[in-house]
Motif scaffolding. Structure first.
Motif, PDB file in Angstrom:
ATOM      1  N   TRP A  26     -11.857 -30.309 -20.874  1.00 38.13           N
ATOM      2  CA  TRP A  26     -10.901 -30.173 -19.770  1.00 38.13           C
ATOM      3  C   TRP A  26     -10.733 -28.712 -19.345  1.00 38.13           C
ATOM      4  CZ3 TRP A  26      -9.152 -33.188 -16.152  1.00 38.13           C
ATOM      5  CH2 TRP A  26      -9.204 -34.571 -16.333  1.00 38.13           C
ATOM      6  N   TYR A  29     -13.661 -28.123 -17.187  1.00 36.15           N
ATOM      7  CA  TYR A  29     -13.432 -28.745 -15.878  1.00 36.15           C
ATOM      8  C   TYR A  29     -12.570 -27.857 -14.980  1.00 36.15           C
ATOM      9  CZ  TYR A  29     -15.016 -33.429 -17.474  1.00 36.15           C
ATOM     10  OH  TYR A  29     -15.744 -34.503 -17.931  1.00 36.15           O
ATOM     11  N   TRP A  33     -12.143 -26.687 -10.804  1.00 29.02           N
ATOM     12  CA  TRP A  33     -10.913 -26.860 -10.020  1.00 29.02           C
ATOM     13  C   TRP A  33     -10.440 -25.514  -9.456  1.00 29.02           C
ATOM     14  CZ3 TRP A  33      -7.440 -31.085  -9.112  1.00 29.02           C
ATOM     15  CH2 TRP A  33      -6.194 -30.725  -8.615  1.00 29.02           C
ATOM     16  N   SER A 173     -18.312 -35.498 -13.633  1.00 31.17           N
ATOM     17  CA  SER A 173     -16.847 -35.558 -13.660  1.00 31.17           C
ATOM     18  C   SER A 173     -16.242 -34.187 -13.366  1.00 31.17           C
ATOM     19  CB  SER A 173     -16.369 -36.069 -15.020  1.00 31.17           C
ATOM     20  OG  SER A 173     -16.798 -37.400 -15.241  1.00 31.17           O
ATOM     21  N   PHE A 177     -13.878 -33.283 -10.251  1.00 33.94           N
ATOM     22  CA  PHE A 177     -12.575 -32.667 -10.454  1.00 33.94           C
ATOM     23  C   PHE A 177     -12.441 -31.415  -9.597  1.00 33.94           C
ATOM     24  CE2 PHE A 177      -9.573 -30.204 -13.284  1.00 33.94           C
ATOM     25  CZ  PHE A 177      -8.472 -31.016 -13.061  1.00 33.94           C
ATOM     26  N   ALA A 322     -15.846 -35.775  -4.087  1.00 30.66           N
ATOM     27  CA  ALA A 322     -15.176 -36.096  -5.350  1.00 30.66           C
ATOM     28  C   ALA A 322     -15.513 -37.507  -5.811  1.00 30.66           C
ATOM     29  CB  ALA A 322     -13.667 -35.936  -5.184  1.00 30.66           C
ATOM     30  N   TRP A 326     -18.224 -38.407  -9.074  1.00 32.02           N
ATOM     31  CA  TRP A 326     -17.776 -39.178 -10.238  1.00 32.02           C
ATOM     32  C   TRP A 326     -18.673 -40.401 -10.452  1.00 32.02           C
ATOM     33  CZ3 TRP A 326     -15.527 -44.167 -10.656  1.00 32.02           C
ATOM     34  CH2 TRP A 326     -15.031 -44.469 -11.932  1.00 32.02           C
TER      35      TRP A 326
END
Length: 471
Positions: A26, A29, A33, A173, A177, A322, A326
């Motif tokens: 995360w 990720y 972002w 993913s 994100f 997005a 995914w």
């Protein structure tokens, strides 16, 4: 030649330096972002078109016709990106090799994050009454250099995020994100800051902080917004991603980094699949960047769109990206990245042809009634296709590199990947600038992109889906 024993090929530990793998993923990720608004807001949908509008107005005030001024503004933007691309191409593989030789990536990410922040913040000084194209392009280039180099180093963490078979899903993913982050930032920009013809934002508000639309402060705020967004949302990355303890901890020695890079380049002919992939991606990613870079400028100059219209276009494109990133992450896991890359290149070629065919009075080279909404609707469709296929193409491409490169020299591999993406990154902007200059037409200026995608597809014929066999 690949080497065994990397985290991508063995059972992945649950913790890295006391941080759970879930948090590590995360954190990784969150770089996507945090950094995506530089592409979404700055490069494509807000600042790029603003630069074109402002430069065009300045040139027209000096006596140019609207069409000639728009083409010249597009050329200026292209030449500015050309210089930036050359700097990135020269430095990327060297810095990647130095990082691999020392095992230290995080200090470089800090450095280039600072450049990202300074460059984005500096574009505030681009008011029409004191517009200096060279200064504006310099600030924009500093921010882009920061973004591109930070991306090289963060991408090189991908093989340590999970087993090899899961990297396509993780990459997809992460890219999805990032697209969501771009959408949220763009919506905030349009709802709270960017004034339309009525002087109100899309939410019916006056621009926040009393920003004056007469000085374009409501648009120029996109630079500080992008900088602050990055500053805030990089926090999870810096908290949860670490260099691994088992990496070598040598002093920074540029000589060794350059020596290792030279050896890697000498060994490239012995890995023909990697060599072909670097060549292929060099052309199709260059074409893709051209689509991103000039899409909004094209809409301003050819279709006469406002910044708000381009923003709505950007939201639809980013949402499409997005969703499809995914979905494609799971497709990539099932069939591998190469078929996904081929399909996306074909879609992008057809989309480029669609864009070239559009004028306010024509679609697919067939005339439509004056005032028809069809050209605008087709450009929105093109945006959705660019968002979907472009995002998936980038996500699957970075996963493909993990299958082609040496796992123990992955930052260097991504440096070479950046080199292949930037060695000719001047080509799309330069060709678009040159054709725009020669023809005096923005529409015809985009035609080189079709041929660049075709070259990329051709070279993919020599790329093995899983790289050269290990020896």
């Amino acid at each position: 030649m690949k080497r065994e024993g990397t985290m991508a090929d063995t059972a992945h530990p649950g913790m890295v330096q006391g941080i759970s793998i879930r948090k590590r993923i995360w954190g990784w990720y969150f770089f996507d972002w945090a950094s995506q608004p530089y592409n979404t807001l700055m490069l494509t949908f807000i600042f790029g078109p603003y630069f074109a509008q402002t430069a065009t107005a300045q040139l027209m005030s000096d006596g140019m016709t609207q069409q000639a001024a728009a083409a010249q503004a597009q050329a200026w933007w292209g030449y500015g990106l050309t210089v930036t691309g050359i700097l990135i191409a020269v430095l990327a593989p060297v810095l990647g090799s130095v990082a691999d030789s020392t095992g230290k990536r995080m200090p470089w990410i800090w450095l280039f994050s600072i450049l990202y922040f300074i460059g984005a913040m500096g574009t505030w000084w681009s008011a029409p009454e004191a517009f200096n194209p060279v200064l504006v392009l310099a600030f924009f280039g500093i921010g882009m250099i920061g973004m591109e180099f930070a991306t090289i180093f963060t991408n090189s963490y991908l093989p340590s995020m999970g087993p090899k078979k899961e990297l396509g899903r993780i990459s997809g993913s992460g890219w999805a994100f990032g697209y969501v982050g771009g959408v949220v930032a763009l919506i905030i920009m349009l709802m709270l800051f960017q004034a339309g013809a009525s002087g109100k934002t899309m939410a019916g508000l006056s621009p926040l902080f009393g920003l004056d639309s007469a000085t374009k402060a409501d648009t120029r705020i996109v630079g500080p917004l992008t900088a602050m967004w990055f500053l805030v949302f990089m926090i999870p990355f810096f908290l949860w991603v670490r260099d691994e303890k088992n990496e070598p901890r040598l002093k920074y020695r540029f000589g060794k980094g350059v020596t290792d890079l030279v050896q890697t380049l000498k060994n490239l002919p012995g890995n023909p699949s990697l060599l072909a992939y670097l060549g292929s991606s060099m052309f199709y990613r260059d074409a893709l960047n051209g689509m991103y870079t000039f899409g909004g400028i094209y809409a301003v100059g050819v279709l006469g769109w406002s910044i708000t219209q381009i923003g709505i276009f950007g939201i639809s494109a980013a949402l499409s990206g997005a969703i499809f990133c995914w979905i494609a992450g799971y497709i990539d896991r099932a069939i591998g990245p190469k078929p996904v890359i081929v399909a996306c290149c074909l879609i992008m070629m057809l989309t480029a042809l669609l864009i070239i065919s559009l004028t306010p009075t024509s679609v697919l080279w067939f005339a439509v009634e004056d005032g028809s909404a069809l050209p605008d609707q087709m450009f929105y469709l093109a945006g959705i296709l660019i968002g979907a296929a472009g995002g998936v193409l980038q996500s699957s491409s970075r996963n493909m590199l993990t299958r082609q490169g040496n796992p123990e020299r992955m930052t260097e591999a991504f440096g070479l990947y950046a080199l292949s993406g930037k060695a000719t990154s001047f080509l799309a902007p330069a060709l678009i600038a040159l054709v725009s200059d020669i023809t005096g037409s923005q529409r015809l200026g985009v035609t080189p992109l079709v041929f660049l995608f075709a070259l990329g597809l051709f070279l993919l014929l020599w790329v093995k889906p899983d790289g050269e066999p290990e020896t």
